[in-house]
Design a protein around this motif. Structure first.
Motif, PDB file in Angstrom:
ATOM      1  N   ASN A  87      17.006  21.459 -11.974  1.00 11.55           N
ATOM      2  CA  ASN A  87      16.153  22.463 -11.318  1.00 11.55           C
ATOM      3  C   ASN A  87      16.888  23.243 -10.233  1.00 11.55           C
ATOM      4  O   ASN A  87      16.265  23.920  -9.415  1.00 11.55           O
ATOM      5  N   GLY A  88      18.232  23.148 -10.236  1.00 15.24           N
ATOM      6  CA  GLY A  88      19.016  23.878  -9.249  1.00 15.24           C
ATOM      7  C   GLY A  88      19.256  23.130  -7.958  1.00 15.24           C
ATOM      8  O   GLY A  88      19.889  23.656  -7.044  1.00 15.24           O
ATOM      9  N   PHE A  89      18.741  21.902  -7.863  1.00 13.96           N
ATOM     10  CA  PHE A  89      18.990  21.043  -6.701  1.00 13.96           C
ATOM     11  C   PHE A  89      18.645  21.747  -5.389  1.00 13.96           C
ATOM     12  O   PHE A  89      19.448  21.814  -4.470  1.00 13.96           O
ATOM     13  N   GLY A  90      17.425  22.262  -5.332  1.00 13.84           N
ATOM     14  CA  GLY A  90      16.972  22.891  -4.108  1.00 13.84           C
ATOM     15  C   GLY A  90      15.496  23.209  -4.174  1.00 13.84           C
ATOM     16  O   GLY A  90      14.988  23.607  -5.227  1.00 13.84           O
ATOM     17  N   GLU A  91      14.818  23.053  -3.059  1.00 13.91           N
ATOM     18  CA  GLU A  91      13.392  23.360  -3.008  1.00 13.91           C
ATOM     19  C   GLU A  91      13.145  24.865  -3.058  1.00 13.91           C
ATOM     20  O   GLU A  91      12.370  25.355  -3.868  1.00 13.91           O
ATOM     21  N   GLY A  92      13.803  25.592  -2.178  1.00 18.09           N
ATOM     22  CA  GLY A  92      13.590  27.026  -2.095  1.00 18.09           C
ATOM     23  C   GLY A  92      14.782  27.810  -2.602  1.00 18.09           C
ATOM     24  O   GLY A  92      15.826  27.243  -2.952  1.00 18.09           O
ATOM     25  N   PRO A  93      14.661  29.132  -2.665  1.00 12.27           N
ATOM     26  CA  PRO A  93      15.729  29.985  -3.174  1.00 12.27           C
ATOM     27  C   PRO A  93      17.062  29.798  -2.456  1.00 12.27           C
ATOM     28  O   PRO A  93      18.120  29.796  -3.102  1.00 12.27           O
ATOM     29  N   ALA A  94      17.056  29.655  -1.139  1.00 13.16           N
ATOM     30  CA  ALA A  94      18.312  29.521  -0.392  1.00 13.16           C
ATOM     31  C   ALA A  94      19.053  28.250  -0.796  1.00 13.16           C
ATOM     32  O   ALA A  94      20.285  28.269  -0.973  1.00 13.16           O
ATOM     33  N   GLU A  95      18.301  27.144  -0.951  1.00 12.62           N
ATOM     34  CA  GLU A  95      18.934  25.891  -1.347  1.00 12.62           C
ATOM     35  C   GLU A  95      19.462  25.968  -2.778  1.00 12.62           C
ATOM     36  O   GLU A  95      20.540  25.457  -3.088  1.00 12.62           O
ATOM     37  N   VAL A  96      18.696  26.617  -3.665  1.00 13.32           N
ATOM     38  CA  VAL A  96      19.156  26.789  -5.039  1.00 13.32           C
ATOM     39  C   VAL A  96      20.442  27.615  -5.071  1.00 13.32           C
ATOM     40  O   VAL A  96      21.395  27.286  -5.772  1.00 13.32           O
ATOM     41  N   ALA A  97      20.476  28.693  -4.306  1.00 15.34           N
ATOM     42  CA  ALA A  97      21.669  29.543  -4.256  1.00 15.34           C
ATOM     43  C   ALA A  97      22.890  28.754  -3.788  1.00 15.34           C
ATOM     44  O   ALA A  97      23.987  28.897  -4.348  1.00 15.34           O
ATOM     45  N   GLN A  98      22.709  27.926  -2.769  1.00  7.60           N
ATOM     46  CA  GLN A  98      23.812  27.108  -2.279  1.00  7.60           C
ATOM     47  C   GLN A  98      24.319  26.166  -3.365  1.00  7.60           C
ATOM     48  O   GLN A  98      25.534  26.036  -3.581  1.00  7.60           O
ATOM     49  N   SER A  99      23.402  25.522  -4.080  1.00 11.72           N
ATOM     50  CA  SER A  99      23.793  24.597  -5.137  1.00 11.72           C
ATOM     51  C   SER A  99      24.490  25.331  -6.281  1.00 11.72           C
ATOM     52  O   SER A  99      25.477  24.835  -6.841  1.00 11.72           O
ATOM     53  N   VAL A 100      23.990  26.500  -6.621  1.00 16.38           N
ATOM     54  CA  VAL A 100      24.591  27.275  -7.708  1.00 16.38           C
ATOM     55  C   VAL A 100      26.002  27.695  -7.345  1.00 16.38           C
ATOM     56  O   VAL A 100      26.920  27.652  -8.184  1.00 16.38           O
ATOM     57  N   ARG A 101      26.223  28.100  -6.103  1.00 18.21           N
ATOM     58  CA  ARG A 101      27.583  28.452  -5.681  1.00 18.21           C
ATOM     59  C   ARG A 101      28.520  27.266  -5.859  1.00 18.21           C
ATOM     60  O   ARG A 101      29.667  27.420  -6.294  1.00 18.21           O
ATOM     61  N   MET A 102      28.054  26.071  -5.519  1.00 21.36           N
ATOM     62  CA  MET A 102      28.863  24.868  -5.699  1.00 21.36           C
ATOM     63  C   MET A 102      29.145  24.610  -7.179  1.00 21.36           C
ATOM     64  O   MET A 102      30.261  24.224  -7.547  1.00 21.36           O
ATOM     65  N   ALA A 103      28.147  24.834  -8.027  1.00 25.05           N
ATOM     66  CA  ALA A 103      28.339  24.632  -9.461  1.00 25.05           C
ATOM     67  C   ALA A 103      29.343  25.631 -10.026  1.00 25.05           C
ATOM     68  O   ALA A 103      30.210  25.271 -10.836  1.00 25.05           O
ATOM     69  N   VAL A 104      29.243  26.877  -9.598  1.00 27.26           N
ATOM     70  CA  VAL A 104      30.189  27.896 -10.054  1.00 27.26           C
ATOM     71  C   VAL A 104      31.612  27.507  -9.668  1.00 27.26           C
ATOM     72  O   VAL A 104      32.556  27.688 -10.446  1.00 27.26           O
ATOM     73  N   ASP A 105      31.772  26.932  -8.499  1.00 24.95           N
ATOM     74  CA  ASP A 105      33.098  26.537  -8.030  1.00 24.95           C
ATOM     75  C   ASP A 105      33.723  25.427  -8.864  1.00 24.95           C
ATOM     76  O   ASP A 105      34.936  25.214  -8.806  1.00 24.95           O
ATOM     77  N   THR A 106      32.916  24.703  -9.644  1.00 28.20           N
ATOM     78  CA  THR A 106      33.481  23.652 -10.497  1.00 28.20           C
ATOM     79  C   THR A 106      34.191  24.232 -11.711  1.00 28.20           C
ATOM     80  O   THR A 106      34.935  23.521 -12.388  1.00 28.20           O
ATOM     81  N   GLY A 107      33.929  25.504 -12.023  1.00 26.09           N
ATOM     82  CA  GLY A 107      34.583  26.132 -13.162  1.00 26.09           C
ATOM     83  C   GLY A 107      33.739  26.207 -14.415  1.00 26.09           C
ATOM     84  O   GLY A 107      34.241  26.606 -15.476  1.00 26.09           O
ATOM     85  N   VAL A 108      32.460  25.844 -14.335  1.00 24.74           N
ATOM     86  CA  VAL A 108      31.622  25.924 -15.531  1.00 24.74           C
ATOM     87  C   VAL A 108      31.491  27.374 -15.991  1.00 24.74           C
ATOM     88  O   VAL A 108      31.570  28.308 -15.197  1.00 24.74           O
ATOM     89  N   ALA A 109      31.296  27.539 -17.301  1.00 25.10           N
ATOM     90  CA  ALA A 109      31.181  28.878 -17.871  1.00 25.10           C
ATOM     91  C   ALA A 109      29.740  29.373 -17.865  1.00 25.10           C
ATOM     92  O   ALA A 109      29.489  30.568 -18.017  1.00 25.10           O
ATOM     93  N   GLY A 110      28.799  28.449 -17.707  1.00 25.48           N
ATOM     94  CA  GLY A 110      27.388  28.802 -17.663  1.00 25.48           C
ATOM     95  C   GLY A 110      26.614  27.682 -17.010  1.00 25.48           C
ATOM     96  O   GLY A 110      27.108  26.563 -16.880  1.00 25.48           O
ATOM     97  N   LEU A 111      25.390  27.992 -16.594  1.00 23.77           N
ATOM     98  CA  LEU A 111      24.533  26.944 -16.032  1.00 23.77           C
ATOM     99  C   LEU A 111      23.085  27.328 -16.228  1.00 23.77           C
ATOM    100  O   LEU A 111      22.728  28.506 -16.279  1.00 23.77           O
TER     101      LEU A 111
END
Length: 274
Positions: A87-111
């Protein structure tokens, strides 16, 4: 020759432009190596399969453990990896955005980002909140360069709210919010698949085939499906073999231990992969 993260992401996006491909779901580095050796063009993680391998239930793994797993999976193969990012590991949009930035940094091609809550009494997020969270994920990806594919998921059919009209409305809203690919896990009939594909066209649709199915890949391609994933099915297949063998051992029998694959075959595969 190994591909860069940018090259993997470019290849992954190209797969979504035409045709239909299988996106199998390894749950660890070993299964990722094997699937890559068979000739698949991309892989996707499975939150359930990985959770079970750590002794936890699905959606019960902390964000930092998931991020470490994503890094391991990206390093394990030269194929693009799509992240099941729950679910993006966050309650609100700001937390989701932070988690997504971390996921992008892992090198995944999609999420992918789900709209489920984990609450049996109210299993789906209100559409406006789900849209805000997905839009935040979109902005985070764009700020990181924009080449990571974003998948919007409507969880109706897996959380006990099998309302196709609502699922389609959610998918359309997620497409408007910036999702590159749409996904309603749990739809299974020809009519449901056709309805979802038509509703979000020209955006690509992911279909989950989580168990035995009469569909073939060619048939799904004709229905307009762009990619097919299997979720935790392969992990369950491995667990099925383990459970069968262990139950026999518990009964004092050894006739259920497997002959194949041999240790030599596995050693050879991983030696070549390494």
């Amino acid at each position: 020759m190994s591909r860069t993260v940018a090259e993997k992401r470019q290849a992954f996006r190209a797969l979504h432009e035409e045709g239909c491909f299988v996106l199998p779901n390894p749950w660890d580095v070993g299964s990722a190596h094997y699937l890559a050796s068979v000739g698949f063009k991309a892989l996707a993680t499975t939150s359930s399969g990985f959770a079970w391998s750590t002794g936890r239930p699905d959606n019960g793994v902390p964000r930092e453990v998931i991020l470490a797993h994503l890094r391991d999976m990206v390093r394990a193969t030269d194929l693009p990896v799509n992240a099941d990012f729950e679910n993006g590991f966050g309650e609100g949009p700001a937390e989701v955005a932070q988690s997504v930035r971390m996921a992008v940094d892992t090198g995944v091609a999609g999420l992918s980002i789900e709209d489920s809550t984990g609450d049996a009494q109210s299993p789906l997020l209100p559409v406006d909140i789900a849209v805000e969270r997905l839009a935040a994920a979109r902005r985070a990806i764009d700020e990181a360069g924009g080449d990571t594919l974003l998948v919007g998921r409507a969880e109706n059919f897996v959380v006990g709210v099998p309302d196709l009209e609502d699922a389609i409305a959610r998918l359309r809203a997620y497409a408007q919010a910036g999702a590159d690919c749409l996904y309603a896990p749990g739809i299974s009939t020809r009519e449901q698949i056709e309805a979802v594909v038509a509703a979000v066209r020209p955006k690509p649709v992911n279909l989950l085939i989580g168990g035995p199915s009469a569909f073939t890949l060619d048939e799904l391609a004709k229905l307009g499906v762009r990619r097919v994933s299997v979720g935790g099915a392969l992990a369950r297949a491995a667990w099925g073999g383990l459970v069968t063998s262990v139950q026999a051992l518990a009964d004092g029998r050894f006739n259920a231990l497997p002959k194949e694959p041999t240790g030599g075959w596995l050693n050879g595969m991983f030696r070549d992969a390494g």
